[in-house]
Design a protein around this motif. Sequence first.
Motif, PDB file in Angstrom:
ATOM      1  N   SER A   1     103.910 -30.875 -55.423  1.00 34.42           N
ATOM      2  CA  SER A   1     103.680 -29.510 -55.898  1.00 34.42           C
ATOM      3  C   SER A   1     102.227 -29.270 -56.286  1.00 34.42           C
ATOM      4  N   GLY A   2     101.454 -30.341 -56.456  1.00 32.45           N
ATOM      5  CA  GLY A   2     100.067 -30.167 -56.897  1.00 32.45           C
ATOM      6  C   GLY A   2      99.920 -30.234 -58.408  1.00 32.45           C
ATOM      7  N   THR A   3     101.055 -30.333 -59.115  1.00 30.69           N
ATOM      8  CA  THR A   3     101.017 -30.382 -60.581  1.00 30.69           C
ATOM      9  C   THR A   3     100.143 -31.518 -61.098  1.00 30.69           C
TER      10      THR A   3
ATOM     11  N   ARG B   1      97.292 -32.398 -60.429  1.00 26.70           N
ATOM     12  CA  ARG B   1      95.913 -32.004 -60.720  1.00 26.70           C
ATOM     13  C   ARG B   1      95.816 -31.310 -62.073  1.00 26.70           C
ATOM     14  N   SER B   2      96.835 -30.513 -62.417  1.00 26.29           N
ATOM     15  CA  SER B   2      96.869 -29.912 -63.756  1.00 26.29           C
ATOM     16  C   SER B   2      97.064 -30.998 -64.798  1.00 26.29           C
ATOM     17  N   THR B   3      97.955 -31.949 -64.477  1.00 24.79           N
ATOM     18  CA  THR B   3      98.238 -33.038 -65.412  1.00 24.79           C
ATOM     19  C   THR B   3      96.965 -33.829 -65.710  1.00 24.79           C
TER      20      THR B   3
END
Lengths: 268, 269
Positions: free
Chosen positions: B97-99, B101-103
Amino acid sequence: MRMIVGLDLPDSGSALIGGKHYAELDWPLREVGALLDAKAFHPARTARNHLRWLALGNDIPRVRVDEVLDQVGLTSVANRRVGKFSLGMTQRLGIAAALLGDPGVLLFDEPVNGLDPEGIRWVRHFLRDLAKEGRTVLVSSHLISEMSLTADRLVVIGRGRLIAETSVADFVARSGGGAVRLVTPDQVAFTAVISTAGATVEDDGGSLTVEGLTSSQIGDLGVQNGLRIYELTPITASLEDAFMELTQDEVEYRPSTMPGAIAVGEKE
Amino acid sequence: MSTEILLNAPRGHYRIKHVARSEIAKIITLRSSAITLGLTFAACLLVTGLVSHSALHHDPGYYAGFDPTAESLTGMITVALAGGVMGALLITSEYSSGTIRSTLAAAPKRPLLLATKVGVTTVLMVVFCEVLSFASFFLGQAILSGGGAPSATLASSGSARAVVMTGLFIALIALMSFGFGLIFRSTAAAIAAFVGVIFVLPLVMHGISESDVHYLPTNILINAIMSTVNQGPGGQFAPVSPTVGLVLMTVYAAIALAVGAALFVRRDA
């Protein structure tokens, strides 16, 4: 930009923020806000929940989540799943996430990608406002005309190499500027006068393009020689022209119809 | 703009507790977590119920060497499957999901982030698997004793050990799968690796080295951990003792996690 926030490791050298590696920041989201690509959320989570878990990670008060949602205009869809968002909405959510910790440094990678004209205007003003508040805003973009409207300072990178680091005005002035458009009924006489003065003239049909003289010098020449001037306009190169001129040799994927590319191809 | 929040930044720096809160919130805010846990719960008890029920009303000869504890833990096989998939998904869904990178933007210290993630996953899996293990045991025993078949209680020889260890063992399987997720970063690849180790490897090993089959997770779980009869080195089916089996599984999970962690810390996200 990915190296600045520690997602990618540089082959050599290092990227520091205020003298520190991103990984060494005490509260990363409170110091640097980054929008690196629009899709950095799980599609099944709501916008509000996405910001909530981010906020928890840096001890950011819960009220801040609703504040930034309001700031980017997503309050009405805060409880909707992110997967159902349009590209423009995900972009706004990405900006909200970057603003969450109220950071002094903001990094935006292609922030206007996929936005409608209204959204582009909004981002443009938003970025300028953030800069006016005293924040450092670093924006990357392939839309050069967009940059000329947004940026103060430019860093031009081609094929991974730094080509220029300067202000927008300097950048434009340095490359290509200095030509003047001249409309006169006495074209032949004027061409002769200007050539004598050591400048070059090009006949564009209805007008002349003069390089090597300023508009005031041309005006003076006109008066001295009794020649009429209907129009005298300094031509400033657009940022895009300046960019193209500067990066000519650095273009990675050149269409094969370009003469340069053919020559290279033959040599190989 | 609220610059006062910037000024009010708390002293110190982000710590494990902040990352842990964040990770827990991530799990809670996904409806699929609750759905998966709920379905697994239902599937486990359903299998245990069916298996226990089909063990009723047989001739007395059927019950020679009958292991009521293992019978009532049969449903935990489905938990092993679901736990393996969940363990992998907890990390691979961040990548897909790309999460991630936020993490990493919120917690860029990768070793700290990973340690917290593994910690949260461990607690979640241990609690869930233990609860299910006990629930499965009590349901199975209620059916067996209600139908007049031989049954066990937690006080029976080896029963409490089997129930507790089954939960732990399956939590370790989920952690191993989490390690695969770290290594492959793709859901399909991680689950393929998990299924390969748990379901395919035992079949293949039979053809290669019969004696080593006993050291595979699946065989340890069924023959040593869940069983209360035929235990110990003398037994035909379980040359590995439950304790050795649990230690082995811990080593397997640790290897998968260590390789995954080494890659996670260095690799571009």
